[in-house]
Design an enzyme around this catalytic site. Structure first.
Site, PDB file in Angstrom:
ATOM      1  N   PRO A  14      -4.524  -2.907  -0.778  1.00 58.51           N
ATOM      2  CG  PRO A  14      -4.022  -0.784  -0.638  1.00 58.51           C
ATOM      3  CD  PRO A  14      -4.574  -1.633  -0.536  1.00 58.51           C
ATOM      4  CE1 TYR A  27      -0.297  -4.562   8.836  1.00 59.29           C
ATOM      5  CE2 TYR A  27       1.925  -4.099   7.527  1.00 59.29           C
ATOM      6  CZ  TYR A  27       0.830  -3.119   8.201  1.00 59.29           C
ATOM      7  OH  TYR A  27       0.812  -1.590   8.126  1.00 59.29           O
ATOM      8  CG  ASN A  78      -7.089  -5.398   6.064  1.00 58.54           C
ATOM      9  OD1 ASN A  78      -6.710  -3.847   5.856  1.00 58.54           O
ATOM     10  ND2 ASN A  78      -6.047  -6.130   6.208  1.00 58.54           N
ATOM     11  CD  GLU A 102     -12.536  -0.222   8.964  1.00 52.36           C
ATOM     12  OE1 GLU A 102     -13.886   0.340   9.771  1.00 52.36           O
ATOM     13  OE2 GLU A 102     -11.423   0.088   9.285  1.00 52.36           O
ATOM     14  CG  HIS A 104      -7.555  -2.630  10.134  1.00 48.88           C
ATOM     15  ND1 HIS A 104      -7.180  -2.032   8.577  1.00 48.88           N
ATOM     16  CD2 HIS A 104      -8.453  -2.055  10.677  1.00 48.88           C
ATOM     17  CE1 HIS A 104      -8.365  -1.062   7.939  1.00 48.88           C
ATOM     18  NE2 HIS A 104      -8.949  -1.265   9.591  1.00 48.88           N
ATOM     19  NE  ARG A 111       0.739   0.061  12.662  1.00 49.54           N
ATOM     20  CZ  ARG A 111       0.772  -0.273  11.792  1.00 49.54           C
ATOM     21  NH1 ARG A 111      -0.157  -0.856  10.592  1.00 49.54           N
ATOM     22  NH2 ARG A 111       1.664  -0.093  10.276  1.00 49.54           N
TER      23      ARG A 111
HETATM   24  C1  DQA Z   1      -3.900  -2.169   7.663  1.00 43.45           C
HETATM   25  C2  DQA Z   1      -3.372  -1.138   8.763  1.00 43.45           C
HETATM   26  C3  DQA Z   1      -3.425  -0.248   7.733  1.00 43.45           C
HETATM   27  O1  DQA Z   1      -3.115   1.024   8.254  1.00 43.45           O
HETATM   28  C4  DQA Z   1      -1.845  -0.417   6.387  1.00 43.45           C
HETATM   29  O2  DQA Z   1      -1.958   0.318   5.832  1.00 43.45           O
HETATM   30  C5  DQA Z   1      -2.174  -1.744   5.884  1.00 43.45           C
HETATM   31  C6  DQA Z   1      -2.453  -3.004   6.650  1.00 43.45           C
HETATM   32  C7  DQA Z   1      -3.348  -3.840   8.926  1.00 43.45           C
HETATM   33  O3  DQA Z   1      -4.922  -5.128   8.017  1.00 43.45           O
HETATM   34  O4  DQA Z   1      -3.640  -3.733  10.091  1.00 43.45           O
HETATM   35  O5  DQA Z   1      -2.073  -1.744   4.519  1.00 43.45           O
HETATM   36  O6  DQA Z   1      -5.079  -2.673   7.035  1.00 43.45           O
END
Ligand code: DQA
Length: 157
Positions: A14, A27, A78, A102, A104, A111
């Site tokens: 999402p 991001y 992700n 995985e 991110h 964080r």
């Molecule tokens: C994320 C980190 C998650 O905590 C967050 O809810 C995201 C993006 C990242 O790519 O840094 O939607 O997965």
């Protein structure tokens, strides 16, 4: 002898459809399409097939992962916010039985406390965090490395 082409599925959870506009200080400015183009270029060089899937809905992600059992060889995922909450996505990853990485964009260790919990971290082969969209390319390279049987003893599915 014919060479088997590896099929790698990228799954995004999402709010990743609004990358570029969403909290750019966290991001970055690149869109999901920008990242996918970079991944596709890497896949062309590697001779791999890539498919992309993004959904804001947990059940749709579960459905896609179930299908991956039949149409993919490896996963880059992700799960976004579902990383921290979804037993269903964890179970679907286990069901599909494929090596998964995985990824991110942000460094979750720096964080909020709730982002330090991942319900999938122990069912994936590895994690890439904190280097923005380029992490997808690195995760792709890691999956290719594993599929090519160069995994040695350092990591397991
Ligand atoms: C994320 C980190 C998650 O905590 C967050 O809810 C995201 C993006 C990242 O790519 O840094 O939607 O997965």
């Amino acid at each position: 002898m014919s060479k088997t082409v590896s099929r790698i599925l990228f799954v995004d959870g999402p709010n990743l459809n609004v990358l570029g506009k969403r909290e750019p200080c966290v991001y970055g400015n690149r869109t999901l399409d920008d990242i996918r183009k970079e991944v596709s270029a890497a896949a062309t060089l590697a001779g791999a097939e890539v498919a992309f899937f993004q959904s804001n809905h947990e059940g749709e992600i579960v459905d896609r992962l179930q299908k991956a059992r039949d149409d993919a060889d490896g996963i880059v995922i992700n799960p976004a916010a579902y990383t921290h909450t979804s037993v269903a996505i964890r179970d679907a990853l286990l069901y599909c039985g494929l090596p998964a990485m995985e990824v991110h964009l942000s460094n979750l260790s720096k964080r909020e406390e709730f982002r330090k919990i991942s319900l999938v971290e122990d069912v994936v082969v590895g994690r890439v965090c904190g280097i923005g969209g380029y992490g997808y390319v690195l995760a792709f390279m890691a999956i290719m490395h594993i599929l090519q049987g160069e995994k040695g003893n350092a990591y397991e599915r």
